[in-house]
Structure formats: structure tokens, C-alpha cells
Design a protein around this motif. Structure first.
Motif, PDB file in Angstrom:
ATOM      1  N   LYS A  60      33.556  18.269  11.058  1.00  0.00           N
ATOM      2  CA  LYS A  60      33.456  19.391  10.864  1.00  0.00           C
ATOM      3  C   LYS A  60      32.684  19.906  12.163  1.00  0.00           C
ATOM      4  O   LYS A  60      31.903  19.569  12.681  1.00  0.00           O
ATOM      5  N   SER A  63      28.727  20.557  13.076  1.00  0.00           N
ATOM      6  CA  SER A  63      27.877  19.581  12.130  1.00  0.00           C
ATOM      7  C   SER A  63      27.233  18.585  12.910  1.00  0.00           C
ATOM      8  O   SER A  63      26.238  17.638  12.179  1.00  0.00           O
ATOM      9  N   VAL A  74      29.090  15.641   9.408  1.00  0.00           N
ATOM     10  CA  VAL A  74      29.944  16.077   8.298  1.00  0.00           C
ATOM     11  C   VAL A  74      31.491  15.694   8.470  1.00  0.00           C
ATOM     12  O   VAL A  74      31.928  16.096   9.619  1.00  0.00           O
ATOM     13  N   THR A  76      35.192  15.975   6.886  1.00  0.00           N
ATOM     14  CA  THR A  76      35.672  16.797   5.659  1.00  0.00           C
ATOM     15  C   THR A  76      37.270  16.422   5.464  1.00  0.00           C
ATOM     16  O   THR A  76      37.847  15.984   6.656  1.00  0.00           O
ATOM     17  N   GLU A  81      33.271  17.647   1.404  1.00  0.00           N
ATOM     18  CA  GLU A  81      32.812  17.226   2.739  1.00  0.00           C
ATOM     19  C   GLU A  81      31.682  16.032   2.360  1.00  0.00           C
ATOM     20  O   GLU A  81      31.133  16.186   1.154  1.00  0.00           O
TER      21      GLU A  81
END
Length: 145
Positions: A60, A63, A74, A76, A81
Motif C-alpha cells: 500500500k 504504508s 501494509v 493489500t 489489508e
């Protein structure tokens, strides 16, 4: 002992040894088997608890948080997530917005603790199972809207 009985005993012993060897090989194979899951599958409880597995998706944007050798980011699949923590040196191709596969376990704090992080080597390539999982997550997200 008659030759016929000796032959039967040798055959029975050989089958027992073969069965035992097959058991050990299959047991070792099963204990080293690592499955791939998406964040959606993990949040749905499909991933094994207390066992090593792989989680994959896109990193992400915004992140990635670095603290010396520990990195938190993170992953996703555009629908769900999953936070990942990794201690070590990341691959050179690791970037925000790019594909990643991490291997590890989910901790008590619901954070995926990775022991290995693999970055996608080409921006156009995604493993078929990862592409299928991302497509399924996007379809599910569209059907909820």
C-alpha cells in the motif's frame, strides 16, 4: 521354513519398509508445504493459525515505516489489508505500489510477522494464483458496492 514362506516373509517385509518410507516422505512434504493467501482470505479466517504461510498482494502506498532493520508495511489485495512486520534487509525491488509475497505467521496482535519477503521482479508479471486472488477480491468488492 519352506521357500514359499520365506518369499512371503521377504515380500511382507519389503512392503512394510516401503510403506514406512512413504509415510516419512509424505510427512516431511506436508510439514514443509507453504500455502499462499491474500489479505481477504486471511481476514476471512482461511489461513492456518500457528503455521507458516505466504501472503501476497500489493504494498500500500504510504504504508512503509522503517525503524533500523525492522520494516512495517501494509499488503493489500484492493479489498482487504494486512499489516506486515519484517526484520531484515528487503529486496532491492521492494517498493510501495508494487507486488510482494511475504512468508511468515500471524501473531497474537494480528500482525503478520514475515521471515522472508519476496518482491515481484517485473511490473507486468504476477503469479497466476496471485492474479486470480486479486481478481476475485476486486469482484467481491464490486459486488458489495
Amino acid at each position: 521354513m519352506k521357500p514359499r514362506h520365506k518369499r512371503a516373509a521377504i515380500i511382507a517385509g519389503g512392503l512394510a519398509a516401503l510403506s514406512l518410507a512413504a509415510y516419512f516422505v509424505l510427512n516431511a512434504f506436508e510439514s514443509n508445504l507453504v500455502f499462499f493467501y491474500t489479505p481477504t482470505q486471511v481476514s476471512n479466517g482461511e489461513a492456518p493459525q500457528g503455521r507458516t504461510f505466504r501472503i501476497g498482494g500489493m504494498v500500500k502506498e504510504g504504508s512503509v515505516v522503517r525503524d533500523n532493520l525492522t520494516v512495517r508495511f501494509v499488503v493489500t489485495d484492493t479489498a482487504k489489508e494486512m499489516e506486515v512486520r519484517y526484520t531484515g534487509i528487503l529486496p532491492d525491488l521492494f517498493r510501495e505500489g508494487k507486488g510482494v509475497v511475504a512468508q511468515g505467521k500471524i501473531g497474537e496482535d494480528k500482525v503478520f510477522t514475515a521471515t522472508e519477503v519476496l518482491a515481484k521482479h517485473d511490473e507486468n508479471y504476477m503469479p497466476p494464483e496471485a492474479q486470480h486472488a486479486v481478481d476475485q477480491a476486486q469482484k467481491a468488492a464490486k459486488s458489495l458496492k
